[in-house]
Design an enzyme around this catalytic site. Structure first.
Site, short mmCIF file in Angstrom:
data_model
loop_
_atom_site.label_atom_id
_atom_site.label_comp_id
_atom_site.label_asym_id
_atom_site.label_seq_id
_atom_site.Cartn_x
_atom_site.Cartn_y
_atom_site.Cartn_z
CG ASP A 9 -2.01 0.90 1.26
OD1 ASP A 9 -3.01 0.62 1.92
OD2 ASP A 9 -1.90 1.95 0.60
CG ASP A 109 -3.48 3.60 -3.06
OD1 ASP A 109 -4.27 2.72 -3.42
OD2 ASP A 109 -3.67 4.32 -2.07
CD GLU A 110 -5.62 -1.11 -1.89
OE1 GLU A 110 -5.74 -2.20 -1.28
OE2 GLU A 110 -6.22 -0.08 -1.57
#
Length: 362
Positions: A9, A109-110
């Site tokens: 993350d 973002d992950e």
DNA sequence: GTATGCTTTCGGC
DNA sequence: TTACGGCCGAAAGCATAC
């Protein structure tokens, strides 16, 4: 079989990218904002850095409220730069992908990853690999990330959230029950406020409470499927594989209207540029769709949708303007209040390649 | 009952 | 006192078919 699953993350992603591009922002409250354009500061905070969070600023908060909380604090409000975040995300994901067996990107973002093979199913080796991933992300993009390792996706996801920012949390199979036990049931993916409340009524507050609760009673109160899921999830034993995703399953655009209206045609006219943009995205990717939806956000911020599914994939969204108009009219008729925002969504996507390979069978 | 498909809502980031 | 985006994936809800 012992697996080693990871979840990575990128910390306060949009705001951190802005800090990397402009290091003078570091130490100040930084808020990446979506300005809706309706009035000077209408819109919400998309991402706040940790300095801003100290003052109670959160994602989704109205910009004007965030300004109040940060009055006199030298805060910086930046409009979103989506293309930049996409580019940075692509770079990071490629880099991570080179260091793992399988990568499943689940957001800008992950991502989940599987390093069972590359670690030899050894959690000590896996920790070193994960630390290497963090170092690589920092050295190539200047970004901090938080990583969690565990026996399943559920554990990895909770572990990455456990220590932020810049965290690395390793939960071995043997320590899983001990790690999960004290955490509130809300931490489990799939447990929202509604399920949490139902569980609280049974005296279940932590994942540990849940793990030791009688399955039969769970079944009676919450249904077979939910009970079975909760039973395994509480032990971190889900078997969900990490699988590469080929493309998005839906595409959408939504806009904020200049003024509230119940007039579907007025809303349609304002939606047109977004619809054209979506059309161009579909054409350039060679993507067809079967389901068309309109979305209405009403003045009380409630969300209503109307959709229709076609028998065969549609290539040309621009031919469906009357359908969009009709769906908006249906929405307006059933909504009971004015639109504040309207949007369009296509789903049940297929690529041209898919279709030709399918037609070979018929 | 269970599977399947479509519509609508929910919730994360 | 209020204030309020733009995406996405998945769950939930519902109808139909077997």
């Amino acid at each position: 079989m012992v697996r080693v699953i990871g979840h990575v993350d990128l910390d306060y992603f949009y705001a951190q990218v802005e800090e990397v591009e402009n290091p003078s922002l570091r130490g100040k409250p930084v808020l990446v904002c979506v300005f809706s354009g309706r009035t000077e500061d209408s819109g919400v905070v998309s991402t706040a850095n940790y300095v801003a969070r100290e003052f109670g600023v959160r994602s989704g908060m109205p910009i004007v409220l965030a300004k109040k909380k940060l009055e006199g604090r030298d805060a910086v409000f930046i409009p979103v730069h989506d293309e930049r975040y996409e580019a940075v995300s692509d770079g990071v994901m490629q880099l991570v992908g080179e260091r793992v067996d399988v990568l499943e990107k689940t957001g800008i973002d992950e991502a989940f990853f599987d390093i069972t093979m590359s670690s030899g199913a050894d959690y000590s080796v896996a920790r070193t690999l994960a630390a290497g991933i963090k170092t690589a992300i920092r050295e190539s993009h200047g970004l901090s990330a938080s990583i969690g390792l565990g026996r399943s996706k559920i554990v990895a996801k909770i572990a990455s959230d456990f220590m932020k920012p810049d965290g690395l949390t390793v939960v071995t199979p043997e320590s899983t029950v001990e790690f999960l036990g004290p955490l509130p049931v809300l931490k489990l993916y799939g447990v929202g406020p509604k399920t949490a409340e139902a569980l609280a009524a049974l005296g279940i507050r932590t994942i540990g409470d849940l793990a030791s609760f009688d399955v039969g009673s769970l079944h009676e109160r919450l249904g077979r499927k939910t009970a079975a899921y909760l039973h395994t999830a509480a032990r971190g034993e889900d078997e969900e594989p990490v699988t590469e995703r080929q493309g998005p399953t839906q595409l959408s655009r939504i806009i904020t209207l200049k003024r509230n209206t119940r007039d579907a045609d007025e809303a349609f006219n304002e939606l047109m540029p977004a619809m054209d943009d979506l059309h161009h995205r579909l054409v350039s990717n060679g993507t067809s769709f079967r389901t068309l939806s309109t979305i209405g956000v009403l003045t009380d911020l409630s969300v209503k949708t109307k959709s229709k599914t076609f028998e065969n994939p549609v290539e040309d969204l621009s031919l469906l303007k009357d359908d969009v108009r009709g769906l908006l009219q249906a929405l307006s008729g059933s909504a009971g209040r004015e639109f504040r925002r309207v949007g369009i969504r296509v789903s049940e996507l297929s690529s041209k390649g898919d279709q030709t390979s399918l037609t070979q069978f018929y």
